[in-house]
Scaffold this motif. Sequence first.
Motif, PDB file in Angstrom:
ATOM      1  N   GLY A 181       0.833  -1.203   0.000  1.00  0.00           N
ATOM      2  CA  GLY A 181       0.000   0.000   0.000  1.00  0.00           C
ATOM      3  C   GLY A 181       0.860   1.242   0.000  1.00  0.00           C
ATOM      4  O   GLY A 181       1.727   1.398  -0.866  1.00  0.00           O
ATOM      5  N   LYS A 182       0.640   2.101   0.999  1.00  0.00           N
ATOM      6  CA  LYS A 182       1.382   3.356   1.055  1.00  0.00           C
ATOM      7  C   LYS A 182       2.823   3.139   1.514  1.00  0.00           C
ATOM      8  O   LYS A 182       3.662   4.019   1.354  1.00  0.00           O
ATOM      9  N   HIS A 183       3.099   2.007   2.123  1.00  0.00           N
ATOM     10  CA  HIS A 183       4.445   1.762   2.638  1.00  0.00           C
ATOM     11  C   HIS A 183       5.364   1.231   1.535  1.00  0.00           C
ATOM     12  O   HIS A 183       4.909   0.861   0.455  1.00  0.00           O
ATOM     13  N   ALA A 184       6.649   1.194   1.856  1.00  0.00           N
ATOM     14  CA  ALA A 184       7.618   0.643   0.903  1.00  0.00           C
ATOM     15  C   ALA A 184       7.320  -0.849   0.700  1.00  0.00           C
ATOM     16  O   ALA A 184       6.892  -1.534   1.645  1.00  0.00           O
ATOM     17  N   PRO A 185       7.517  -1.363  -0.509  1.00  0.00           N
ATOM     18  CA  PRO A 185       7.240  -2.785  -0.739  1.00  0.00           C
ATOM     19  C   PRO A 185       8.226  -3.666   0.033  1.00  0.00           C
ATOM     20  O   PRO A 185       9.332  -3.240   0.370  1.00  0.00           O
ATOM     21  N   LEU A 186       7.799  -4.904   0.309  1.00  0.00           N
ATOM     22  CA  LEU A 186       8.720  -5.916   0.836  1.00  0.00           C
ATOM     23  C   LEU A 186       9.513  -6.442  -0.357  1.00  0.00           C
ATOM     24  O   LEU A 186       8.937  -6.816  -1.375  1.00  0.00           O
ATOM     25  N   GLN A 187      10.836  -6.481  -0.202  1.00  0.00           N
ATOM     26  CA  GLN A 187      11.673  -6.927  -1.315  1.00  0.00           C
ATOM     27  C   GLN A 187      12.588  -8.057  -0.869  1.00  0.00           C
ATOM     28  O   GLN A 187      13.303  -7.931   0.127  1.00  0.00           O
ATOM     29  N   MET A 188      12.566  -9.139  -1.618  1.00  0.00           N
ATOM     30  CA  MET A 188      13.420 -10.287  -1.302  1.00  0.00           C
ATOM     31  C   MET A 188      14.167 -10.719  -2.563  1.00  0.00           C
ATOM     32  O   MET A 188      13.603 -10.728  -3.657  1.00  0.00           O
ATOM     33  N   ARG A 189      15.416 -11.128  -2.385  1.00  0.00           N
ATOM     34  CA  ARG A 189      16.165 -11.781  -3.445  1.00  0.00           C
ATOM     35  C   ARG A 189      16.144 -13.281  -3.147  1.00  0.00           C
ATOM     36  O   ARG A 189      16.467 -13.684  -2.022  1.00  0.00           O
ATOM     37  N   LYS A 190      15.729 -14.049  -4.133  1.00  0.00           N
ATOM     38  CA  LYS A 190      15.635 -15.502  -3.906  1.00  0.00           C
ATOM     39  C   LYS A 190      16.534 -16.240  -4.876  1.00  0.00           C
ATOM     40  O   LYS A 190      16.719 -15.798  -6.016  1.00  0.00           O
ATOM     41  N   SER A 191      17.095 -17.343  -4.446  1.00  0.00           N
ATOM     42  CA  SER A 191      17.845 -18.195  -5.373  1.00  0.00           C
ATOM     43  C   SER A 191      17.395 -19.641  -5.190  1.00  0.00           C
ATOM     44  O   SER A 191      16.957 -20.039  -4.106  1.00  0.00           O
ATOM     45  N   TYR A 192      17.463 -20.405  -6.282  1.00  0.00           N
ATOM     46  CA  TYR A 192      16.928 -21.769  -6.307  1.00  0.00           C
ATOM     47  C   TYR A 192      18.039 -22.707  -6.753  1.00  0.00           C
ATOM     48  O   TYR A 192      18.545 -22.581  -7.873  1.00  0.00           O
ATOM     49  N   ARG A 193      18.430 -23.604  -5.892  1.00  0.00           N
ATOM     50  CA  ARG A 193      19.511 -24.532  -6.242  1.00  0.00           C
ATOM     51  C   ARG A 193      18.922 -25.909  -6.549  1.00  0.00           C
ATOM     52  O   ARG A 193      18.116 -26.432  -5.769  1.00  0.00           O
ATOM     53  N   ILE A 194      19.342 -26.482  -7.670  1.00  0.00           N
ATOM     54  CA  ILE A 194      18.875 -27.821  -8.018  1.00  0.00           C
ATOM     55  C   ILE A 194      19.800 -28.838  -7.361  1.00  0.00           C
ATOM     56  O   ILE A 194      21.020 -28.790  -7.550  1.00  0.00           O
ATOM     57  N   VAL A 195      19.216 -29.712  -6.569  1.00  0.00           N
ATOM     58  CA  VAL A 195      19.973 -30.647  -5.747  1.00  0.00           C
ATOM     59  C   VAL A 195      19.589 -32.068  -6.144  1.00  0.00           C
ATOM     60  O   VAL A 195      18.405 -32.406  -6.148  1.00  0.00           O
ATOM     61  N   PRO A 196      20.571 -32.898  -6.510  1.00  0.00           N
ATOM     62  CA  PRO A 196      20.229 -34.281  -6.889  1.00  0.00           C
ATOM     63  C   PRO A 196      19.797 -35.104  -5.676  1.00  0.00           C
ATOM     64  O   PRO A 196      20.034 -34.725  -4.531  1.00  0.00           O
ATOM     65  N   ARG A 197      19.160 -36.245  -5.961  1.00  0.00           N
ATOM     66  CA  ARG A 197      18.699 -37.136  -4.894  1.00  0.00           C
ATOM     67  C   ARG A 197      19.850 -37.843  -4.188  1.00  0.00           C
ATOM     68  O   ARG A 197      19.806 -38.073  -2.994  1.00  0.00           O
ATOM     69  N   GLY A 198      20.896 -38.260  -4.941  1.00  0.00           N
ATOM     70  CA  GLY A 198      21.994 -39.004  -4.319  1.00  0.00           C
ATOM     71  C   GLY A 198      22.581 -40.017  -5.275  1.00  0.00           C
ATOM     72  O   GLY A 198      23.177 -39.649  -6.278  1.00  0.00           O
TER      73      GLY A 198
END
Lengths: 558, 558
Positions: A181-198
């Motif tokens: 709204g009138k306030h500053a937006p919430l801002q996040m940087r996200k990263s996604y790591r692909i991880v094998p099963r094993g």
Amino acid sequence: MSIAFFERHRATLEQAVQALQSRGYWSQFSESPSPRVYGETAADTGKAAYEARLNRPFELAQAASAGLAGSEASPYGFNLGITYPKPVIGQLLPAVSAAAASWRRAGPKAWAGVSLEIVARLNARSFEIAHAVMHTTGQAFMMAFQAGGPHAQDRALEAIGCAWQQMSLIPATADWEKPQGKHAPLQMRKSYRIVPRGIGLVIGCCTFPTWNSYPGLFANLATGNAVIVKPHPGAILPLAITVEVAREVLAEAGFAPDIVTLFAHDRDDAVARELALRPEIALIDFTGSSANGNWLERNALQAKVYTEKSGVNQIVIDSTDDLQGMARNIAFSLCLYSGQMCTTPQNIYIPKDGIRTPEGHASFEAVTAAITDAIARLTGDAAKAVEVLGAIQNDGVRQRIEAARTRGKVLLDSIALQHPQFAEACIRTPLVVQVDANSAVTEEFFGPVSFVIPVDDTTMAVTLAERIAQRHGALTLSGYSTDPQVKDALADAAANAGVALSLNLTGGVFVNQSAAFSDYHGTGANPAANAALADAAFVADRFRVVQTREPVSAPAAN
Amino acid sequence: MSIAFFERHRATLEQAVQALQSRGYWSQFSESPSPRVYGETAADTGKAAYEARLNRPFELAQAASAGLAGSEASPYGFNLGITYPKPVIGQLLPAVSAAAASWRRAGPKAWAGVSLEIVARLNARSFEIAHAVMHTTGQAFMMAFQAGGPHAQDRALEAIGCAWQQMSLIPATADWEKPQGKHAPLQMRKSYRIVPRGIGLVIGCCTFPTWNSYPGLFANLATGNAVIVKPHPGAILPLAITVEVAREVLAEAGFAPDIVTLFAHDRDDAVARELALRPEIALIDFTGSSANGNWLERNALQAKVYTEKSGVNQIVIDSTDDLQGMARNIAFSLCLYSGQMCTTPQNIYIPKDGIRTPEGHASFEAVTAAITDAIARLTGDAAKAVEVLGAIQNDGVRQRIEAARTRGKVLLDSIALQHPQFAEACIRTPLVVQVDANSAVTEEFFGPVSFVIPVDDTTMAVTLAERIAQRHGALTLSGYSTDPQVKDALADAAANAGVALSLNLTGGVFVNQSAAFSDYHGTGANPAANAALADAAFVADRFRVVQTREPVSAPAAN
């Protein structure tokens, strides 16, 4: 180096993904063993390389081996005399886990690049692999070359493409900004790591050691998993060569070769089941009997298990616009590799009052005669016949022919042929037996055995085919009809039973054949297989996504 | 009609798929219960609709019911007095199968259109559902509105988008043309039919009946499956309303409403396990205890089972550039819905020698005091506190607070608060207990319970957090550090343990929160869950592809 491999094969990978989405004809690896394609010396060099393998230990400097395994015999009548290092489970698994650590972190481009380079080098070894496949499975040379070489390599590429397609849907990073709204937006940087099963365990079969193993092997590698390849004791060599090539490429790319290892063992050695239940094994790909496949599904609960097992493939004949074409096509399907394909038809339903053809009505007897005559013609000349039939892989198949004879009236007997080159080869022509619809065969007679079943009408045939595929599994269903309503009924039955349908094959395409990038092999929707080659479900659970998020006001993590 | 629904929501669906691939902020359904968004009368109408449900049978004209179930009690201190039709398994399953026949054939556009229309209508019922969620789960009204309404609807849309994305990768038809050198090419027309698995069973929990059930429910519907919704006996109403809306839309679209049914049952009624093992149940989505989830994974082998179970969420504190912001953020996370979230932190690791802050060194005692003081401030005014804490859902949670007190030194005791409006509501503030690292808690204390654990250093904390998440499961991991190396170590630990990491949350984003289209909820890579909301693996095995192929010379089948 692995990124250099990726760049080298990037265009191929993109074509593969494109082919998967359009599913028209596409093949990266030529099925023609012509010198114009593979080079003037390829055939001789490959044969020599195969022959140099015989009667000595197969060198594979892999971790944690003690003793030797291996006693393969060619279905063409001689022992290969090759031994392989025999791993110790308790030492192999920690060695593989240690080797996998840097692979795990390398990321999709490295996984794809290394995988694609392995497949390219396997293609260059197609003649050597063809002889190895021929003399373990009993396939005739041309089939061993095509199915064991380029077609298997295409299926490998398909699995890599499928994995790449899915991983590409996941962004590496995202900026997330939620208005306030009138306030500053919430801002996040996200990263996604692909991880094998094993660690993935790939369990091969004795009839298509490469074609059936490559999808799981390369789906695993392309998603960052380590792979232990466990061949059938009767068909180790083709997969040993495959593992050797994989290890060579991994080492060149700067990774530990033990990311891919061979688990050779002897017949009747229960060590495979022990391995399959180990907690380190996160993925299992299996091709083989329903007994073993179902056991894995029910017991290896620590792993994702992908199986191809047995089933009863069927042909429904309602009518045709080409009786002789139909008969020739069916005959070839029954003869090809002596019916030792998971896709070979077994039960053939024909209306007892006969069918419509362009030449008028053809009686039940006329239709069966057309088929048995076509088989007789195909197998009449032993020297030519063996190039289609190949050899009988094992004694179980031979015994099954004997057992099938007693199930009904023999319409065409199976006979032994003499191979012009290999005097000791076990060659058998197809057996065709007529049985009643009431006692329609519901178990798989893997091998050169088919049953002709007279039915009251096509509706009865469709109902039987649907029920048997649903309850007992099937990888293929074939139908012949000129009637659109019958074709629709067949398509509905196929959908209900979860089996791929081929209609009116009278020419150069056979129901046994399944083309990478276009045909799904198996559906995962009936007891013959719990997965399909290759679709999203086959690859998407071999890796997971682990995300990190942080407010953007703070410096971002790597 | 279902195609009209599809066209009505097509743009939304395309935005959803786009959002999934970019993973930035996106939400279709406003989380603000403002009259400007939902209309001037929505709040009153919704409340009246909820109140009209109380103390009478919930009418649901579904098949195969006999008798009544239901004895829900509001955590705010009164009985809802609602009864629901109680299905008979042996009659329900055939009725659902029959209803599903035309749905099965309707295809992706119809499945998506009907699913999207259901979600849109659920959004219009958000106030009614909010009250239903509040008075079954004990959530405060605002949370019940947001998490039970728009956020749950966003997760539903995410699942539909994810399914659509995967189905869109499969062409309806393909023309396959294989060159044959000098001869005419082989030409085949192929078609690919998407076939659902069958009947999905969605098992709800008592804390987030809609948010946790909608992904499985809508992933099933959007891929053509029928769905039986089995709510927790303590939180039936929100899912009963959901089923009612789904049945209304199905009927309008010309389908049998029994494609979606409610399976209400009473506490201690073992009928749910009986249902889960039925061969007709092809898919199971479960949220609840590890005991029940693991039982399903090990026993319902006939079905694909997707579970979210329990785990131990943790916070690693290494250093911070905002001690008070960190303390306030953690305090809010611990207070929100009295810790009755599967994402609430439980174990908090703090170096025993204290941490770096912009104001200089802060001792272990100063850091813990900052957190407990922030909790005390948040809960000091009962009238305000209950709007964050909500009420305790069940006696098990209350008993867990008692049990946790004995585990170490109580740093902040849990106290009972009086709700200004509901005199009988059970309200408890968070308990904070200090325990030794040697006896770090490895079981979940679901509820307002957290453990502060002094560690030698951050390395020890990261090691402990990784091992506990790996072995005992976790849905969230939170870290505070100004050191890039520590952040990298945390990211590696999170990848190894398969847990989502949040770093340096000091403002208006809380670790408990998971945003649809951007945050994966769960990873499927540790014991807390075998699946993630929502990814390709979550949807791609809910349907199969059955193909038909025919030479193009012949007329094509439908």
